[in-house]
Design a protein around this motif. Structure first.
Motif, PDB file in Angstrom:
ATOM      1  N   LYS A  67     -97.954  49.094 -47.261  1.00  0.00           N
ATOM      2  CA  LYS A  67     -97.429  50.421 -47.595  1.00  0.00           C
ATOM      3  C   LYS A  67     -96.953  50.460 -49.047  1.00  0.00           C
ATOM      4  N   GLY A  68     -97.330  51.515 -49.727  1.00  0.00           N
ATOM      5  CA  GLY A  68     -96.966  51.661 -51.129  1.00  0.00           C
ATOM      6  C   GLY A  68     -97.916  50.967 -52.092  1.00  0.00           C
ATOM      7  N   ARG A  69     -98.803  50.134 -51.575  1.00  0.00           N
ATOM      8  CA  ARG A  69     -99.740  49.416 -52.444  1.00  0.00           C
ATOM      9  C   ARG A  69    -101.194  49.817 -52.176  1.00  0.00           C
ATOM     10  N   PHE A  70    -101.515  50.098 -50.916  1.00  0.00           N
ATOM     11  CA  PHE A  70    -102.886  50.446 -50.537  1.00  0.00           C
ATOM     12  C   PHE A  70    -102.948  51.941 -50.207  1.00  0.00           C
ATOM     13  N   ALA A  71    -104.109  52.517 -50.451  1.00  0.00           N
ATOM     14  CA  ALA A  71    -104.321  53.919 -50.109  1.00  0.00           C
ATOM     15  C   ALA A  71    -105.706  54.083 -49.509  1.00  0.00           C
ATOM     16  N   ILE A  72    -105.759  54.734 -48.352  1.00  0.00           N
ATOM     17  CA  ILE A  72    -107.033  54.978 -47.684  1.00  0.00           C
ATOM     18  C   ILE A  72    -107.430  56.433 -47.877  1.00  0.00           C
ATOM     19  N   SER A  73    -108.700  56.662 -48.067  1.00  0.00           N
ATOM     20  CA  SER A  73    -109.187  58.027 -48.194  1.00  0.00           C
ATOM     21  C   SER A  73    -110.579  58.114 -47.590  1.00  0.00           C
ATOM     22  N   ARG A  74    -110.924  59.319 -47.172  1.00  0.00           N
ATOM     23  CA  ARG A  74    -112.261  59.538 -46.636  1.00  0.00           C
ATOM     24  C   ARG A  74    -113.044  60.392 -47.606  1.00  0.00           C
ATOM     25  N   GLY A  75    -114.339  60.153 -47.621  1.00  0.00           N
ATOM     26  CA  GLY A  75    -115.197  60.918 -48.491  1.00  0.00           C
ATOM     27  C   GLY A  75    -115.267  62.378 -48.079  1.00  0.00           C
ATOM     28  N   TYR A  76    -115.758  63.203 -48.967  1.00  0.00           N
ATOM     29  CA  TYR A  76    -115.841  64.644 -48.726  1.00  0.00           C
ATOM     30  C   TYR A  76    -116.646  64.959 -47.474  1.00  0.00           C
ATOM     31  N   ASP A  77    -117.694  64.174 -47.234  1.00  0.00           N
ATOM     32  CA  ASP A  77    -118.527  64.430 -46.062  1.00  0.00           C
ATOM     33  C   ASP A  77    -117.963  63.788 -44.804  1.00  0.00           C
ATOM     34  N   LYS A  78    -116.823  63.110 -44.919  1.00  0.00           N
ATOM     35  CA  LYS A  78    -116.135  62.459 -43.792  1.00  0.00           C
ATOM     36  C   LYS A  78    -116.911  61.291 -43.206  1.00  0.00           C
ATOM     37  N   ASN A  79    -118.007  60.903 -43.833  1.00  0.00           N
ATOM     38  CA  ASN A  79    -118.799  59.790 -43.318  1.00  0.00           C
ATOM     39  C   ASN A  79    -118.615  58.517 -44.126  1.00  0.00           C
ATOM     40  N   SER A  80    -117.590  58.500 -44.921  1.00  0.00           N
ATOM     41  CA  SER A  80    -117.291  57.319 -45.723  1.00  0.00           C
ATOM     42  C   SER A  80    -115.783  57.148 -45.811  1.00  0.00           C
ATOM     43  N   VAL A  81    -115.381  55.930 -46.089  1.00  0.00           N
ATOM     44  CA  VAL A  81    -113.956  55.652 -46.214  1.00  0.00           C
ATOM     45  C   VAL A  81    -113.761  54.660 -47.352  1.00  0.00           C
ATOM     46  N   TYR A  82    -112.650  54.799 -48.031  1.00  0.00           N
ATOM     47  CA  TYR A  82    -112.357  53.954 -49.174  1.00  0.00           C
ATOM     48  C   TYR A  82    -110.962  53.379 -49.025  1.00  0.00           C
ATOM     49  N   LEU A  83    -110.790  52.186 -49.540  1.00  0.00           N
ATOM     50  CA  LEU A  83    -109.478  51.556 -49.544  1.00  0.00           C
ATOM     51  C   LEU A  83    -109.167  51.116 -50.961  1.00  0.00           C
TER      52      LEU A  83
END
Length: 123
Positions: A67-83
């Motif tokens: 927490k506070g160091r990593f951030a998760i996000s999903r791509g615009y098409d919702k078919n991808s994820v990033y860390l």
């Protein structure tokens, strides 16, 4: 056949940053990605959740240690994820696995896993 294709990982210095990516492929035309996330397994330790993203307006879930160091996000098409991993520490060294819960018309909702990508943090 559904596959999760991971990229990123490798060697990084302590306090450095790294970005992991994961894309869903082979799911066909009619499918829905319910959730995507990242897990990791360090040598001699249990498999653990790092970060998880479910519904669009639901706050992401993180392991306390990131927490506070990593951030998760999903791509615009919702078919991808990033860390996005920042301020990496030696204890972050592990194999990171992408996970997705995907609904398809022929199989229903199933959890899928990537092959894993190694993250090594040097001091």
């Amino acid at each position: 056949q559904v596959q999760l294709v991971e990229s990123g990982g490798g060697l990084v210095q302590a306090e450095g940053s790294q970005r992991l990516s994961c894309v869903v492929s082979g799911a066909g035309t009619f499918f829905r990605v319910n959730s995507m996330g990242w897990y990791r397994q360090a040598p001699g330790k249990q498999h653990e959740l790092v970060a998880l993203r479910t519904a669009e307006y639901t706050p992401p879930k993180y392991a306390d240690s990131v927490k506070g160091r990593f951030a998760i996000s999903r791509g615009y098409d919702k078919n991808s994820v990033y860390l996005e991993m920042n301020n990496l520490k030696a204890e972050d060294k592990a194999i990171y696995y992408c996970n997705a819960n995907i609904w398809t018309s022929d199989r229903g909702s199933i959890d899928y896993w990537g092959r894993g990508t190694q993250v090594t943090v040097s001091s």
